[in-house]
Design a protein around this motif. Structure first.
Motif, PDB file in Angstrom:
ATOM      1  N   UNK A 144       0.829  -1.204   0.000  1.00 54.92           N
ATOM      2  CA  UNK A 144       0.000   0.000   0.000  1.00 54.92           C
ATOM      3  C   UNK A 144       0.863   1.253   0.000  1.00 54.92           C
ATOM      4  N   UNK A 145       0.403   2.270  -0.728  1.00 55.34           N
ATOM      5  CA  UNK A 145       1.102   3.532  -0.768  1.00 55.34           C
ATOM      6  C   UNK A 145       2.171   3.617  -1.834  1.00 55.34           C
ATOM      7  N   UNK A 146       2.272   2.582  -2.664  1.00 54.79           N
ATOM      8  CA  UNK A 146       3.226   2.601  -3.777  1.00 54.79           C
ATOM      9  C   UNK A 146       2.468   2.558  -5.095  1.00 54.79           C
ATOM     10  N   UNK A 147       3.035   3.152  -6.120  1.00 57.35           N
ATOM     11  CA  UNK A 147       2.421   3.137  -7.449  1.00 57.35           C
ATOM     12  C   UNK A 147       3.013   1.981  -8.244  1.00 57.35           C
ATOM     13  N   UNK A 148       2.168   1.074  -8.689  1.00 54.85           N
ATOM     14  CA  UNK A 148       2.619  -0.120  -9.393  1.00 54.85           C
ATOM     15  C   UNK A 148       1.636  -0.478 -10.500  1.00 54.85           C
ATOM     16  N   UNK A 149       2.134  -1.248 -11.468  1.00 55.65           N
ATOM     17  CA  UNK A 149       1.283  -1.852 -12.490  1.00 55.65           C
ATOM     18  C   UNK A 149       0.998  -3.287 -12.064  1.00 55.65           C
ATOM     19  N   UNK A 150      -0.291  -3.610 -11.886  1.00 54.90           N
ATOM     20  CA  UNK A 150      -0.706  -4.976 -11.608  1.00 54.90           C
ATOM     21  C   UNK A 150      -1.377  -5.528 -12.856  1.00 54.90           C
ATOM     22  N   UNK A 151      -0.969  -6.716 -13.278  1.00 58.65           N
ATOM     23  CA  UNK A 151      -1.481  -7.324 -14.513  1.00 58.65           C
ATOM     24  C   UNK A 151      -1.973  -8.735 -14.219  1.00 58.65           C
ATOM     25  N   UNK A 152      -3.155  -9.067 -14.743  1.00 54.76           N
ATOM     26  CA  UNK A 152      -3.722 -10.399 -14.602  1.00 54.76           C
ATOM     27  C   UNK A 152      -3.987 -10.946 -15.996  1.00 54.76           C
TER      28      UNK A 152
END
Length: 228
Positions: A144-152
């Protein structure tokens, strides 16, 4: 330094050239171009799909605001129903979902930010409308609190979960993926179980992207949103 969308999207002919992988891309909601391709509005009351400006997400709740590159959500969700691409994905059980986010709180997981079912989210809870715990940020090493790309990436009963283009989780027997999907939502499953944080960009594909394609999309997101 964050780069603007206009440094990646190029105007050609009558439309905008998209720098992301476009094969199978059926919907894309972008915080910077929230009013459609090439258009941004801090006063927007809906969220346009830049692949088709006439396809809009309608908010349920009012606790959201627009920044230059993202939608900040505290108690709201965006929803659309009965779109042809949802029916196609439901029938084929093949898709890729990607979201660039910064989750700061709330009671929902990644599965509950991108919903494509009636009365239930894309997880095992509910009447068979699930894809399993791969969607939970913890299983993807999301903090939490981090900017990330999540891919499914989903192909029938095999689901691959990536964070910032790195494979983090695999589910090989996800047979409860629903074939009766009708709606899609971004932001939560109700105003009481909302995602809290920023959503920068959401992309929905009608096919499973390869690892190389996910990495290519990540490279664009990294430059646009200062990802790690």
């Amino acid at each position: 330094m964050l780069l603007g969308a206009r440094q990646f999207f190029e105007r050609r002919g009558g439309g905008w050239q998209n720098p992301y992988v476009t094969d199978g891309l059926v919907a894309m909601w972008d915080g910077e171009w929230n009013a459609g391709g090439g258009k941004h509005s801090l006063n927007a009351t809906t969220w346009a799909n830049i692949i088709d400006d006439s396809d809009i997400m309608t908010p349920v709740g009012t606790s959201f605001s627009w920044g230059d590159k993202s939608c900040s959500i505290t108690n709201c969700l965006f929803k659309n129903t009965n779109k042809p691409y949802i029916a196609t994905i439901s029938s084929s059980r093949v898709l890729t979902m990607e979201v660039v986010l910064n989750r700061t709180g709330g009671s929902v997981s990644f599965s509950q930010m991108l919903s494509m079912a009636v009365g239930a989210w894309l997880k095992f809870e509910g009447a068979g409308y699930g894809m399993g715990n791969i969607f939970y940020p913890k299983s993807l090493d999301y903090v939490n609190g981090t900017t990330s790309l999540l891919s499914i990436s989903v192909t029938m009963d095999t689901i691959l979960g990536y964070k910032d283009a790195v494979l983090k989780s695999t589910v090989s027997n996800a047979s409860r993926f629903s074939q009766y999907l009708e709606s899609m939502s971004i932001g939560g499953d109700s105003q009481t179980t909302s995602f809290v944080g920023q959503i920068f960009c959401c992309r929905l594909y009608s096919r499973a992207l390869t690892a190389a394609e996910i990495a290519a999309n990540y490279a664009i997101d990294k430059a646009r949103f200062n990802l790690p």
